[in-house]
Structure formats: structure tokens, C-alpha cells
Design an enzyme around this catalytic site. Structure first.
Site, short mmCIF file in Angstrom:
data_model
loop_
_atom_site.label_atom_id
_atom_site.label_comp_id
_atom_site.label_asym_id
_atom_site.label_seq_id
_atom_site.Cartn_x
_atom_site.Cartn_y
_atom_site.Cartn_z
N ASP A 48 2.08 -5.26 -1.15
CA ASP A 48 2.50 -6.22 -0.17
C ASP A 48 1.74 -7.52 -0.47
OD1 ASP A 48 3.81 -6.62 2.55
OD2 ASP A 48 2.07 -7.50 2.95
N GLU A 105 8.36 -10.05 1.38
CA GLU A 105 7.13 -9.86 0.41
C GLU A 105 6.70 -8.77 -0.12
OE1 GLU A 105 5.10 -10.36 4.48
OE2 GLU A 105 7.14 -10.71 3.55
#
Length: 401
Positions: free
Chosen positions: A268, A312
Site C-alpha cells: 500500500d 493505491e
């Protein structure tokens, strides 16, 4: 290039019937594709023709015993060595035009030698040779199937040579000479027509086959392109979640069958929302592409799979991995992304947090278990301050109930 070739093939399929040659690009492809088969055919046909030509020594023995030695010298001392040399040259993979010219020259030489044997003989039966001269045309135009332009030229030269020896020959009646010339011209016309049709048929068949191959290749290319689009994230170019779901099941079954470990990274981008808000979506998209590309630089290209899981968040699937190799991959990716030095909204640069996990699949487990364990490790990495990698405890065997 393939589209241009296909267009040229389509155009050549409707060329005038009298034009044998294709357009330049198709002609080059035709010569390249048929060269090996053509060379093999000429070698075999040439050997057969030479053997039969030499066997005519028995004909010389019966018809002209007085000049048997001369005939033998011409056949075995002149024609045979030169023919063998020509066949050897053909075997050396000569360019197509030189190869055809070599075989055509061999035919002309054969006509010259046969006419010479005929002319030097004073036997009353020598006129019988004139009926066999047409066989040389059969050999060149039918057996060899010389390309039509070479067949035409060699037939004309053979006709000139034959006439040059037959017409002034004193031991044959004029009626026989006229019959010989008529028979030879007829043989030339018929064999050249057959030669033209053979080459035209071969070329037309080649065009039809090549067109189907090119169409099939184009369709296969389009299908592959569509397949790639369907399994690729359009923004980053890495695999999408749909492909990940398929590959996870496949790699899970492989690891289960082979009793190997399967590794996974859940990655992440730290503080990406604030980066996106500060720089805008275009910069955010560029950041995602850079991060995805950097991940690709630190995996085994033929084995591992980088996936944009959503937003993301990325996932890396690591088949046949160990806990240590999974952690090393996590560190390489994390450090590589940090080294990109992409400025973030606040102080510092863009970093990622990585959750790593490796387990040995068991029949009692679901494939989603691995993702859950790696995701839990990612949560720990974030709680510990981000920009770090956390490896979940190795799961080797069935999970406790």
C-alpha cells in the site's frame, strides 16, 4: 509489415492469368518459403535424369557400336562430371535465380552432348536419336519443372542446338529432319504449356495458403491483444484483479500438488490520498505508474505476478517461494520505491508499506487465506509507522481450528 504482406497477397490473387511472378514482397516470401523443398526436388530429379541419361550408353552400343568409345567419353567424361558439379552447386543453397539457371544450363549441356553423339555417328540408325531429343524437354519442363522463364529460354536454346546438328547431318533424309523439327517444336510447346500450368497452380495454391496463414496469425494476434487488455490494469500496465483471482487459484493448486510454499506481498502506498489531493489526479496516476513499474523491476519476470488490487494497493504473487525469499522481495520493492524519490505532499518522499506472507497450501485451506494473512501483516506494518515490511509467521500445514 504483416498487414502490408496480406494486402499484397490479396492483390496478387487477382493478377492477370499470364503473369506468374508476384509483387516484390510476396515473391521474396515465396522464394524463401519454397526454397528448401525446391532444392530437394531438383536434387532428386537431377540424379534420376542423370542416371537415365547415362543408361543410354546401351542405346549407343546397339545403334552405333563403331563410335561407342566416343559416346562413352562424352557421357561419362564430360556430361556426368559437369552434371554432378551442377547438382553439388544446387545443394549449396544457391540464390533461386542462380539455382534455376544452373539446372537450365545442365539441360542445354545435355542437349549439346546428345546432339554431338548423334552428329559424330555415321550409323544408318542414328536418325532414331532424333526421336529422343524431345525427352530432354520433358525432363526440364516437366520433371525439373524449371521456373517458366528458365524453361522457355532453355527450350529455345535446346531447339537451336538440335537444329544446328540435325539440319546439316548427311546421313539422314530430309523427311526425317523435317519430322524431327516438327516433333521437337510440338514437344516444346506442349511441355512449356504444362510447365506454365504447373507453376501457375503451385503459385496460386501458395497464395491461398499464405493468405489463410496471415489471416489466422492476425486473428490470433487480435485475440491475444484482447486477452491482454482483459487481464491488464489500463492505468499501470500490470495485471488487474480479475487476472489475479485466476492466477491465485492456479498457483494455489500447483503449490498444493507440488507441496511447495506460496508467497504473497500486499503493498500500500503511504499517504497516497493526501498526495492525490495535493498534486491532483494526473500526478497521482503518474505516481501509480512509476510505483507499478518499479515493482516489476524487482520480481522474477517469468514467474511472479504484480497486480493492481485496487486504488493505491498492489499485490505480488510469488510461486515456489520461501519465507526468506518473500521477505527479501518485499524489502527490494520497498527500498526501490523509496529510491525513486517521488516528492510527497509533506516532507519526505513516497514510500510503501508491505505485508508479506508465505504458506504451504493444505486441502483444508482456501486460497483467500494467504491474502488475509498478508493483509494482516500489512496492517501491522502501517501500525508500526509505515515505510516498512512485515513478514507474517510462516504457515506450514493446516491452520489450527
Amino acid at each position: 509489415m504483416k498487414e502490408t504482406l496480406l494486402q499484397a497477397v490479396e492483390a496478387d490473387l487477382f493478377r492477370p492469368w499470364y503473369r506468374l511472378r508476384f509483387s516484390a514482397v510476396v515473391e521474396a516470401r515465396f522464394m524463401a518459403d519454397t526454397s528448401a523443398r525446391r532444392r530437394r526436388h531438383l536434387l532428386i530429379a537431377g540424379i534420376v535424369a542423370l542416371v537415365i541419361y547415362d543408361l543410354y550408353i546401351f542405346n549407343d552400343y546397339v545403334i552405333r557400336p563403331e563410335s561407342m568409345q566416343t559416346a562413352a567419353w562424352i557421357r561419362f567424361g564430360l556430361m556426368t562430371p559437369l552434371a554432378i558439379l551442377a547438382l553439388y552447386c544446387v545443394r549449396l543453397r544457391l540464390p533461386p535465380a542462380i539455382r534455376e539457371a544452373t539446372m537450365a544450363a545442365t539441360l542445354v549441356l545435355g542437349m549439346l552432348c546428345s546432339s554431338l553423339i548423334f552428329y559424330l555417328s555415321k550409323s544408318p540408325y542414328s536418325f532414331l536419336d532424333t526421336f529422343s531429343f524431345g525427352l530432354i524437354l520433358v525432363v526440364g519442363n516437366i520433371l525439373f519443372s524449371l521456373r517458366f522463364s528458365f524453361a522457355l529460354v532453355s527450350s529455345l536454346l535446346c531447339g537451336v542446338i538440335m537444329a544446328a546438328f540435325v539440319v546439316p547431318y548427311d546421313h539422314t533424309d530430309s523427311a526425317v529432319k523435317i519430322n524431327t523439327l516438327v516433333l521437337f517444336v510440338s514437344s516444346a510447346v506442349f511441355t512449356l504449356l504444362a510447365n506454365f500450368r504447373l507453376e501457375a497452380s503451385e503459385r496460386q495454391s501458395y497464395l491461398l495458403l499464405l493468405r489463410e496463414q496471415l489471416r489466422a496469425n492476425a486473428a490470433l494476434h487480435d485475440n491475444r491483444a484482447l486477452t491482454k487488455i482483459s487481464i491488464t490494469d489500463p492505468l499501470t500496465g500490470v495485471a488487474n484483479r480479475r487476472h489475479f483471482d485466476t492466477m491465485l487459484e492456479l498457483r494455489w493448486d500447483e503449490a498444493l500438488a507440488e507441496n511447495t510454499l506460496l508467497g504473497m506481498l500486499v503493498i500500500d502506498i503511504d499517504h497516497f490520498k493526501s498526495y492525490n489531493d495535493h498534486y491532483g489526479h494526473l500526478k497521482g496516476d503518474a505516481c501509480l505508474r512509476q510505483v507499478a513499474q518499479e515493482m516489476q523491476n524487482h520480481i522474477r519476470n517469468e514467474v511472479d505476478l504484480v497486480v493492481r488490487y485496487g486504488g493505491e494497493e498492489f499485490v505480488v504473487l510469488l510461486p515456489n517461494a520461501s519465507a526468506s525469499s518473500t521477505m527479501r522481495a518485499a524489502q527490494r520493492i520497498r527500498q526501490g520505491i523509496e529510491a525513486l524519490a517521488i516528492p510527497r505532499a509533506g516532507p519526505g518522499v513516497i514510500t510503501v508499506s508491505v505485508g508479506a506472507a508465505a504458506l504451504r497450501p493444505h486441502k483444508s485451506m482456501e486460497s483467500a487465506t494467504l491474502l488475509s494473512i498478508a493483509d494482516a501483516a500489512l496492517f501491522q506494518a502501517k501500525r508500526a509507522g509505515r515505510n516498512r515490511s512485515v513478514l507474517a509467521p510462516l504457515q506450514d500445514g493446516p491452520l489450527p481450528a
